[in-house]
Design an enzyme around this catalytic site. Structure first.
Site, mmCIF file in Angstrom:
data_model
loop_
_atom_site.group_PDB
_atom_site.id
_atom_site.type_symbol
_atom_site.label_atom_id
_atom_site.label_comp_id
_atom_site.label_asym_id
_atom_site.label_seq_id
_atom_site.Cartn_x
_atom_site.Cartn_y
_atom_site.Cartn_z
ATOM 1 N N ALA A 67 -5.113 -20.090 -38.399
ATOM 2 C CA ALA A 67 -6.133 -21.131 -38.374
ATOM 3 C C ALA A 67 -5.449 -22.480 -38.527
ATOM 4 O O ALA A 67 -4.286 -22.571 -38.938
ATOM 5 C CB ALA A 67 -7.140 -20.909 -39.496
ATOM 6 N N GLY A 112 -5.697 -16.057 -38.910
ATOM 7 C CA GLY A 112 -6.796 -15.960 -37.967
ATOM 8 C C GLY A 112 -6.386 -15.406 -36.619
ATOM 9 O O GLY A 112 -7.194 -14.786 -35.923
ATOM 10 N N GLU A 115 -6.381 -11.722 -37.062
ATOM 11 C CA GLU A 115 -7.783 -11.298 -37.105
ATOM 12 C C GLU A 115 -8.411 -11.304 -35.712
ATOM 13 O O GLU A 115 -9.229 -10.435 -35.385
ATOM 14 C CB GLU A 115 -8.560 -12.211 -38.044
ATOM 15 C CG GLU A 115 -8.152 -12.061 -39.508
ATOM 16 C CD GLU A 115 -8.915 -12.988 -40.418
ATOM 17 O OE1 GLU A 115 -9.848 -12.508 -41.086
ATOM 18 O OE2 GLU A 115 -8.587 -14.199 -40.448
ATOM 19 N N GLU A 135 -2.748 -15.230 -45.867
ATOM 20 C CA GLU A 135 -3.695 -16.142 -46.509
ATOM 21 C C GLU A 135 -3.485 -16.268 -48.019
ATOM 22 O O GLU A 135 -3.706 -17.350 -48.588
ATOM 23 C CB GLU A 135 -5.134 -15.687 -46.224
ATOM 24 C CG GLU A 135 -5.626 -16.008 -44.819
ATOM 25 C CD GLU A 135 -5.272 -14.953 -43.791
ATOM 26 O OE1 GLU A 135 -5.782 -15.019 -42.662
ATOM 27 O OE2 GLU A 135 -4.455 -14.054 -44.117
#
Length: 261
Positions: A67, A112, A115, A135
């Protein structure tokens, strides 16, 4: 489709290719990019010319490196919930697509980005690919569904090790634990990903979609409920033209010509 700021979109022979295109940011996901992914996949879902999708990143360094930390660093509690839910909604749409979605992982797939790859139905990794959910090193947890999808794919123990250490694994290790379906040379990634999807798309499109739905929904149900879903979808397919064509072609020893009906 056109008009995307952070994506490239192309369609050839029934396969849509969606490329996250922020090479200066290692294709990191900001809110705008996630929204564009949602638009692209909704468009692919509704376009009868699209039979399957390949998702990848631009360049040779990153699929999606994570992200956008600069954007995340500004969020408060309410913002954090909304950031998470936006990603969850879009990634869930990808996961529930009845058209096969293959992630061609061409480099870093972290946070992300990992993911996002997990939300796809299959993952083909280049030899230089790296996967991870780092994270916890930032004081947060995966927020786009990674805490649910990774354990379902590789098992709870391996998933927790990756999430709690925040460490990266390489492509061979990702293949060993079942995170990657295949590992190929970087220069062959696009060709091999397309070849795998073309092999899949030779089969009945309605059956493909319901197989995806049954496997995805079944993991979220009890065994008895999952079996009931499977038998219901099996029965529905018995009413399709594709089933008649597939079985007739088998008995006549010829290739089936499926119409998606």
């Amino acid at each position: 489709m056109s008009g995307y700021r952070n994506l490239l979109y192309s369609l050839e022979d029934g396969i849509a290719t969606v490329t996250v295109n922020r090479p200066d940011k290692l294709n990191a996901l900001n809110a705008e990019t996630i929204r564009e992914l949602g638009e692209a996949f909704r468009g692919a879902r509704e376009d009868p010319a699209v039979r399957g999708v390949i998702l990848t990143g631009s360049g040779s360094k990153a699929f999606v490196a994570g992200a956008d930390i600069a954007e995340l660093s500004q969020m408060g509690p309410i913002d954090g919930v909304e950031v998470s839910r936006l990603g969850q909604r879009v990634f869930r749409e990808i996961e529930l697509s009845r058209k096969p979605v293959l992630a061609a992982v061409n480099g870093f797939a972290l946070g992300g980005g990992c993911e996002l790859a997990l939300a796809c139905h299959l993952r083909v990794a280049a030899e230089n690919a790296r996967f991870g959910l780092p994270e916890v090193k930032l004081g947060i947890i995966p927020g786009y569904g990674g805490t649910l999808r990774l354990p379902r794919i590789v098992g709870k123990g391996r998933a927790l090790e990756l999430m709690l250490t925040g460490e990266m694994i390489d492509a061979p290790e990702a293949y060993r634990i079942g995170l990657a379906n295949r590992v190929v040379a970087q220069e062959a990634l696009a060709e091999q990903s397309r070849a795998l999807l073309q092999t899949i798309l030779k089969n009945g499109p309605v059956a493909l979609g319901l197989a995806i739905e049954c496997a995805t929904r079944g993991l979220e149900m009890s065994v008895d409920d999952g079996l009931a879903l499977e038998s219901n979808l099996f029965g529905l397919l018995s009413a399709t033209e594709d089933m008649h064509e597939g079985m007739t072609a088998f008995l006549e020893k010829r290739p089936a010509e499926f119409r998606g009906k």
